[in-house]
Design a protein around this motif. Sequence first.
Motif, PDB file in Angstrom:
ATOM      1  N   LEU A   1       0.827  -1.199   0.000  1.00 61.73           N
ATOM      2  CA  LEU A   1       0.000   0.000   0.000  1.00 61.73           C
ATOM      3  C   LEU A   1       0.863   1.251   0.000  1.00 61.73           C
ATOM      4  CD1 LEU A   1      -2.653   1.595   0.332  1.00 61.73           C
ATOM      5  CD2 LEU A   1      -2.488   1.187   2.793  1.00 61.73           C
ATOM      6  N   VAL A   2       1.877   1.287   0.860  1.00 58.13           N
ATOM      7  CA  VAL A   2       2.743   2.463   0.952  1.00 58.13           C
ATOM      8  C   VAL A   2       3.479   2.697  -0.358  1.00 58.13           C
ATOM      9  CG1 VAL A   2       4.749   3.464   2.114  1.00 58.13           C
ATOM     10  CG2 VAL A   2       2.983   2.307   3.455  1.00 58.13           C
ATOM     11  N   ARG A   3       3.990   1.634  -0.964  1.00 58.19           N
ATOM     12  CA  ARG A   3       4.726   1.786  -2.220  1.00 58.19           C
ATOM     13  C   ARG A   3       3.829   2.342  -3.317  1.00 58.19           C
ATOM     14  NH1 ARG A   3       6.133  -1.169  -6.860  1.00 58.19           N
ATOM     15  NH2 ARG A   3       8.210  -0.629  -7.637  1.00 58.19           N
ATOM     16  N   HIS A   4       2.627   1.786  -3.470  1.00 59.50           N
ATOM     17  CA  HIS A   4       1.703   2.297  -4.480  1.00 59.50           C
ATOM     18  C   HIS A   4       1.371   3.771  -4.215  1.00 59.50           C
ATOM     19  CE1 HIS A   4       0.277  -1.986  -5.565  1.00 59.50           C
ATOM     20  NE2 HIS A   4       0.977  -1.502  -6.562  1.00 59.50           N
ATOM     21  N   ALA A   5       1.144   4.094  -2.950  1.00 61.00           N
ATOM     22  CA  ALA A   5       0.788   5.467  -2.601  1.00 61.00           C
ATOM     23  C   ALA A   5       1.948   6.425  -2.875  1.00 61.00           C
ATOM     24  CB  ALA A   5       0.365   5.545  -1.134  1.00 61.00           C
ATOM     25  N   LEU A   6       3.155   6.004  -2.521  1.00 59.28           N
ATOM     26  CA  LEU A   6       4.323   6.854  -2.780  1.00 59.28           C
ATOM     27  C   LEU A   6       4.494   7.098  -4.279  1.00 59.28           C
ATOM     28  CD1 LEU A   6       6.889   5.289  -0.278  1.00 59.28           C
ATOM     29  CD2 LEU A   6       5.886   7.572  -0.125  1.00 59.28           C
ATOM     30  N   MET A   7       4.306   6.067  -5.080  1.00 58.87           N
ATOM     31  CA  MET A   7       4.462   6.208  -6.523  1.00 58.87           C
ATOM     32  C   MET A   7       3.397   7.128  -7.115  1.00 58.87           C
ATOM     33  SD  MET A   7       5.375   2.248  -7.476  1.00 58.87           S
ATOM     34  CE  MET A   7       5.454   2.537  -9.241  1.00 58.87           C
ATOM     35  N   GLU A   8       2.227   7.162  -6.509  1.00 57.47           N
ATOM     36  CA  GLU A   8       1.134   7.971  -7.042  1.00 57.47           C
ATOM     37  C   GLU A   8       1.288   9.454  -6.754  1.00 57.47           C
ATOM     38  OE1 GLU A   8      -2.077   7.210  -8.902  1.00 57.47           O
ATOM     39  OE2 GLU A   8      -0.323   6.046  -9.486  1.00 57.47           O
ATOM     40  N   ARG A   9       2.057   9.826  -5.744  1.00 56.66           N
ATOM     41  CA  ARG A   9       2.129  11.238  -5.360  1.00 56.66           C
ATOM     42  C   ARG A   9       2.503  12.129  -6.542  1.00 56.66           C
ATOM     43  NH1 ARG A   9       6.265  11.306  -0.513  1.00 56.66           N
ATOM     44  NH2 ARG A   9       7.402  10.182  -2.136  1.00 56.66           N
ATOM     45  N   GLU A  10       3.587  11.795  -7.244  1.00 54.81           N
ATOM     46  CA  GLU A  10       4.037  12.660  -8.323  1.00 54.81           C
ATOM     47  C   GLU A  10       3.195  12.491  -9.581  1.00 54.81           C
ATOM     48  OE1 GLU A  10       8.192  13.086  -8.980  1.00 54.81           O
ATOM     49  OE2 GLU A  10       8.704  13.004  -6.847  1.00 54.81           O
ATOM     50  N   VAL A  11       2.594  11.311  -9.765  1.00 51.92           N
ATOM     51  CA  VAL A  11       1.676  11.118 -10.894  1.00 51.92           C
ATOM     52  C   VAL A  11       0.479  12.055 -10.751  1.00 51.92           C
ATOM     53  CG1 VAL A  11       0.124   9.491 -12.047  1.00 51.92           C
ATOM     54  CG2 VAL A  11       2.377   8.717 -11.252  1.00 51.92           C
ATOM     55  N   LEU A  12      -0.116  12.070  -9.567  1.00 52.60           N
ATOM     56  CA  LEU A  12      -1.297  12.908  -9.344  1.00 52.60           C
ATOM     57  C   LEU A  12      -0.943  14.387  -9.357  1.00 52.60           C
ATOM     58  CD1 LEU A  12      -3.115  10.807  -6.584  1.00 52.60           C
ATOM     59  CD2 LEU A  12      -3.548  10.835  -9.044  1.00 52.60           C
TER      60      LEU A  12
ATOM     61  N   ARG B   1      14.350   7.427  11.331  1.00 52.67           N
ATOM     62  CA  ARG B   1      15.229   7.559  10.164  1.00 52.67           C
ATOM     63  C   ARG B   1      15.019   6.406   9.194  1.00 52.67           C
ATOM     64  NH1 ARG B   1      19.380   8.394  14.043  1.00 52.67           N
ATOM     65  NH2 ARG B   1      19.832  10.606  14.422  1.00 52.67           N
ATOM     66  N   LEU B   2      14.883   5.193   9.721  1.00 46.86           N
ATOM     67  CA  LEU B   2      14.680   4.029   8.863  1.00 46.86           C
ATOM     68  C   LEU B   2      13.370   4.159   8.092  1.00 46.86           C
ATOM     69  CD1 LEU B   2      15.368   1.203   7.855  1.00 46.86           C
ATOM     70  CD2 LEU B   2      14.285   0.270   9.926  1.00 46.86           C
ATOM     71  N   GLY B   3      12.307   4.530   8.790  1.00 40.40           N
ATOM     72  CA  GLY B   3      11.027   4.687   8.125  1.00 40.40           C
ATOM     73  C   GLY B   3      11.077   5.737   7.035  1.00 40.40           C
ATOM     74  N   LEU B   4      11.739   6.847   7.319  1.00 38.79           N
ATOM     75  CA  LEU B   4      11.825   7.924   6.332  1.00 38.79           C
ATOM     76  C   LEU B   4      12.764   7.567   5.185  1.00 38.79           C
ATOM     77  CD1 LEU B   4      11.764  10.888   8.836  1.00 38.79           C
ATOM     78  CD2 LEU B   4      10.033  10.388   7.095  1.00 38.79           C
ATOM     79  N   PHE B   5      13.782   6.740   5.449  1.00 37.38           N
ATOM     80  CA  PHE B   5      14.641   6.260   4.363  1.00 37.38           C
ATOM     81  C   PHE B   5      13.815   5.419   3.386  1.00 37.38           C
ATOM     82  CE2 PHE B   5      17.264   2.963   2.433  1.00 37.38           C
ATOM     83  CZ  PHE B   5      18.293   3.714   1.884  1.00 37.38           C
ATOM     84  N   LEU B   6      12.996   4.514   3.924  1.00 38.19           N
ATOM     85  CA  LEU B   6      12.122   3.720   3.063  1.00 38.19           C
ATOM     86  C   LEU B   6      11.142   4.619   2.317  1.00 38.19           C
ATOM     87  CD1 LEU B   6      11.329   0.752   5.493  1.00 38.19           C
ATOM     88  CD2 LEU B   6      12.838   0.701   3.491  1.00 38.19           C
ATOM     89  N   TYR B   7      10.644   5.609   3.011  1.00 36.62           N
ATOM     90  CA  TYR B   7       9.680   6.550   2.425  1.00 36.62           C
ATOM     91  C   TYR B   7      10.299   7.273   1.235  1.00 36.62           C
ATOM     92  CZ  TYR B   7       5.261   9.049   3.226  1.00 36.62           C
ATOM     93  OH  TYR B   7       3.982   9.527   3.149  1.00 36.62           O
ATOM     94  N   ASP B   8      11.559   7.643   1.355  1.00 32.40           N
ATOM     95  CA  ASP B   8      12.233   8.373   0.283  1.00 32.40           C
ATOM     96  C   ASP B   8      12.596   7.504  -0.910  1.00 32.40           C
ATOM     97  OD1 ASP B   8      12.182  10.937   1.239  1.00 32.40           O
ATOM     98  OD2 ASP B   8      14.219  10.926   2.048  1.00 32.40           O
ATOM     99  N   HIS B   9      12.800   6.194  -0.687  1.00 31.72           N
ATOM    100  CA  HIS B   9      13.424   5.374  -1.720  1.00 31.72           C
ATOM    101  C   HIS B   9      12.538   4.278  -2.302  1.00 31.72           C
ATOM    102  CE1 HIS B   9      16.931   7.212   0.275  1.00 31.72           C
ATOM    103  NE2 HIS B   9      17.464   7.148  -0.921  1.00 31.72           N
ATOM    104  N   ARG B  10      11.313   4.122  -1.841  1.00 27.18           N
ATOM    105  CA  ARG B  10      10.456   3.049  -2.360  1.00 27.18           C
ATOM    106  C   ARG B  10       9.455   3.518  -3.398  1.00 27.18           C
ATOM    107  NH1 ARG B  10       9.886  -1.910  -0.538  1.00 27.18           N
ATOM    108  NH2 ARG B  10       7.656  -1.949  -1.014  1.00 27.18           N
ATOM    109  N   GLY B  11       9.338   4.818  -3.612  1.00 29.35           N
ATOM    110  CA  GLY B  11       8.248   5.293  -4.450  1.00 29.35           C
ATOM    111  C   GLY B  11       8.629   6.049  -5.698  1.00 29.35           C
ATOM    112  N   GLY B  12       9.848   5.918  -6.180  1.00 24.95           N
ATOM    113  CA  GLY B  12      10.215   6.590  -7.418  1.00 24.95           C
ATOM    114  C   GLY B  12      10.181   8.104  -7.334  1.00 24.95           C
ATOM    115  N   ARG B  13      10.513   8.643  -6.165  1.00 24.36           N
ATOM    116  CA  ARG B  13      10.493  10.096  -5.981  1.00 24.36           C
ATOM    117  C   ARG B  13      11.480  10.763  -6.935  1.00 24.36           C
ATOM    118  NH1 ARG B  13      13.944  13.079  -3.469  1.00 24.36           N
ATOM    119  NH2 ARG B  13      14.946  11.218  -2.621  1.00 24.36           N
ATOM    120  N   LYS B  14      11.001  11.799  -7.653  1.00 23.34           N
ATOM    121  CA  LYS B  14      11.866  12.533  -8.575  1.00 23.34           C
ATOM    122  C   LYS B  14      11.891  14.030  -8.277  1.00 23.34           C
ATOM    123  CE  LYS B  14      11.234   9.205 -12.335  1.00 23.34           C
ATOM    124  NZ  LYS B  14      10.697   8.989 -13.710  1.00 23.34           N
TER     125      LYS B  14
END
Length: 499
Positions: free
Chosen positions: A62-73, A101-114
């Motif tokens: 769920l988190v990965r899909h949501a992270l990927m959608e942020r910049e799409v939307l 820090r670990l949670g935010l590292f995953l947050y930054d790197h699992r969703g294709g942030r550009k």
Amino acid sequence: MDYDVFIIGGGINGCGIARDAAGRGYSVGLAEMNDLASGTSSWSTKLIHGGLRYLEHYEFSLVRHALMEREVLWAIAPHIIRPLRFILPHHAGLRPAWLLRLGLFLYDHRGGRKKLRATTTVDLDGPLGAPLRDEFHKGFEYSDARVDDARLVVLNARDAAAWGADIMVRTKVIGARRETDRWKVTLSDQENGRTFTVSARFLVNVGGPWVDAIIQTAIGQNQAHNIRLVQGSHIVTRKLYEHDRAYIFQNADDRIIFTIPYEEDFTLVGTTDQDFDGDPGDAAITEAETQYLLSAASEYFKRPVIADDIVWSYSGVRPLFDDGASKAQEATRDYVLKVDGDEDEPALLNGFGGKITTYRVLSEEVLEKIERRLGARGSRWTGDRPLPGGDFPVEGLAALESELHRSVPELDERTVRRLARGYGTDARQFVRPGALGSDFGHGLYEAEVDWLVRNEWARTAEDILWRRTKLGLRFDRNQESELAEHMKNRKSERSKAAE
């Protein structure tokens, strides 16, 4: 009328599915018993976010899909979706810094942030920590985005209509029965009491917190029990601080709350999680919820947040899939789609749960299931085409605001910002010199009201003040009455013209 696909529910999921299906070439009808986004979809925390706290519940997909959608939307709706930086103070008595820090590292790197900025460490002894109590010295700052939730729903509905979908507001589905290879759907027009029927090859039930009730009453499956109703409440206060960041606060009960700059003069505080029993339309914040939010915010702010700070509150009921979780906050936020019906009979798809951020992903998955029954008509497309008014670069909002201000200099800057951020390039259609008409208050002119009635299914003053805009926070009763009278007169004029 005979449709390929008929959708019950005019929230974000229903309108997202309608947009996707119509754009692929299916004939689509949608019925919403009230106004668009009048249920859960307009009672959110107004965020497009990955769901940082869902990592603790191991909802990695769920988190990965949501992270990927942020910049799409953000790319398809840069007027109503904008980046927002969140400050997470480190609370010495709660989660350790290494875990954050670990949670935010995953947050930054699992969703294709550009384009969204990465996480940084922030010194809370500086300006960004000035509103906070003195014991908070260090925090982390990360990116998500804010959204006008109700407008996101309406824009999806408008684009669906542009592709040929029939969007029927204030139209309740009162019956749905299989007849050979079609669904026969009986509808009641809530405005004039007219009853009529349509047919469809594929029926989609995304009625939000009413999804089980629709299965039980309209479709006639009396034993349906698929969702857990969870109430989430928010308060809106006078502005609690001056900077433009949001805060995310950890609480001793393992929950979190947000405080978010809201509509320029206010702060949005939420949310709660408690099980709900009753008609979702009756949801209202409880005294216990109010005190919870005030206490949770006051644990962090130097100046305690008190009841007198509250200017508005709202509550919504989330239709979470009942996965047997022991606590409301632990129930999954992911969606579940179930198709009912043998291959030789018309299909019914029931959708449970989900969140605004992943509505487009949900829609694409629904379309996969429709294609299996009806045959493919087109490929995925909704992540590449702007929503109405969003046909400008994500960096272009300031330029659009300047353009609107030049075109009608008499508009104040606040109104210009509201119009650009609500309508994007569509604002050009009614922001014209000498054509604004009367001001009902706070920069809401006749031209905008009439445009909303013609193009966005607005029927009442409430539709405009609380869903198409958020000017209900500013209007007094006299101004609201004048707006309601204007809309009543316009409706009468349209009725006479149609005779």
